[in-house]
Write an enzyme that holds these catalytic residues in place. Structure first.
Site, PDB file in Angstrom:
ATOM      1  N   CYS A   2       0.869  -1.175   0.000  1.00 14.06           N
ATOM      2  CA  CYS A   2       0.000   0.000   0.000  1.00 14.06           C
ATOM      3  C   CYS A   2       0.901   1.218   0.000  1.00 14.06           C
ATOM      4  O   CYS A   2       1.636   1.457   0.960  1.00 14.06           O
ATOM      5  CB  CYS A   2      -0.902  -0.002   1.235  1.00 14.06           C
ATOM      6  SG  CYS A   2      -1.950   1.468   1.373  1.00 14.06           S
ATOM      7  N   GLU A 108      -4.074   1.138  -5.654  1.00  9.82           N
ATOM      8  CA  GLU A 108      -3.143   0.076  -6.040  1.00  9.82           C
ATOM      9  C   GLU A 108      -2.962   0.144  -7.548  1.00  9.82           C
ATOM     10  O   GLU A 108      -3.868   0.572  -8.271  1.00  9.82           O
ATOM     11  CB  GLU A 108      -3.671  -1.293  -5.612  1.00  9.82           C
ATOM     12  CG  GLU A 108      -2.628  -2.387  -5.580  1.00  9.82           C
ATOM     13  CD  GLU A 108      -1.412  -1.996  -4.752  1.00  9.82           C
ATOM     14  OE1 GLU A 108      -0.430  -1.481  -5.358  1.00  9.82           O
ATOM     15  OE2 GLU A 108      -1.424  -2.184  -3.536  1.00  9.82           O
TER      16      GLU A 108
END
Length: 233
Positions: A2, A108
C-alpha cells in the site's frame, strides 16, 4: 503493498467512527486528503498510557528504535503480515505497539501484461459497508540523537488480497474488523498466535480504475477528490 491512500474528512467523522479522543488538532485533514504518501504525518488510533483510545499523529514509514538514522523509514511503510511478528524491524511494534490507520480507501497499481507498453493502471479501492477501513498497523518510537526529538512512526500491515482484488495486485492492507479493535489495540494483549489470526484479507471492498494523476510525486503530486473519480467520467 500500500503506497498511497485516502482519508476523507471531516476529522470529527473519523473520531466518532473510531470512538477515539483527539490528542491534537488535525486541521490538515479536516477537508480530507486524497493522496497520502509515505513520510507524511498521518492520524493513527492507539491506546495511550491511561488506557484511552486516541487519535494521534505518526510519520508513515516505521523507524525501528535501534535505527542509526531516520532514512530507513522510507523503506518500511509496509510490513508483510506473514512475517511481521518475527522481522527485527517490526516484531517489537507488533507485540507492544499495534494501531489502526483510518482510511476511506487506498490506491493500487495493476501491472500491464508482459510485453505491453501500457502504463501501470491505478485503481481506487474502498469499503462497501462502512465509511472507513481500519487498516492494521504497527508503531515505533525513535529518538533523534542529534536533536533529542521523539518521533512516532507507523507501518501498514499487508496480506494476500481477497479474491475480488487478485486481478489488480497480489497484496492488500490488513483490515481489522470493528469487533476486534479492542483486542488488537490492547498493549497487554501479547499473544502472538491470537494476534496473527486477525491478519486476513477483507472481501467487503469495491474497486474502479482512476486517472494517472494519482501517480505523481513531489511537486507534481495532486491531492483532491478528483483523484478518486472513476476513469472516463
Amino acid at each position: 503493498m500500500c503506497g498511497r491512500y485516502v482519508l476523507e474528512g471531516p476529522v470529527s467523522r473519523v473520531q466518532n467512527f473510531f470512538d477515539a479522543d483527539l490528542t491534537e488538532t488535525f486541521d490538515d485533514y479536516e477537508n480530507g486528503r486524497y493522496n497520502i504518501a509515505p513520510t507524511m504525518q498521518i492520524p493513527v488510533v492507539r491506546i495511550n498510557r491511561k488506557g484511552e483510545r486516541v487519535l494521534i499523529r505518526h510519520r508513515w514509514g516505521l523507524i525501528p528504535s535501534w535505527a542509526k538514522d531516520a532514512t530507513i523509514g522510507a523503506k518500511l511503510n509496509n510490513a508483510r503480515g506473514e512475517t511481521v511478528h518475527e522481522k527485527p524491524s517490526f516484531r517489537k511494534g507488533f507485540k507492544h505497539f499495534r494501531c489502526l490507520i483510518p482510511a476511506s480507501g487506498y490506491y493500487e497499481w495493476q501491472v500491464p501484461p508482459q510485453g505491453s507498453k501500457a502504463r501501470k493502471q491505478p485503481f481506487y479501492i474502498s469499503p462497501t459497508n462502512v465509511p472507513f477501513f481500519a487498516m492494521a498497523g504497527v508503531c515505533e518510537h525513535w529518538t533523534d540523537e542529534a536533536t533529542g526529538e521523539l518521533i512516532l512512526t507507523a507501518a501498514i500491515i499487508t496480506t494476500q488480497p481477497s479474491p475480488e482484488l487478485t486481478y489488480i495486485h497480489d497484496r492488500m492492507p490488513v483490515m481489522i474488523q470493528k469487533e476486534n479493535w479492542k483486542d488488537w489495540l490492547e498493549p497487554k494483549n501479547q499473544n502472538i498466535e491470537v494476534l496473527r489470526k486477525q491478519i486476513a484479507s477483507d472481501n467487503q471492498v469495491q474497486a474502479w480504475p482512476v486517472g494517472f494523476a494519482v501517480s505523481g510525486v513531489g511537486k507534481e503530486r495532486e491531492d483532491s477528490d478528483k483523484l478518486i473519480i472513476p476513469m472516463g467520467l
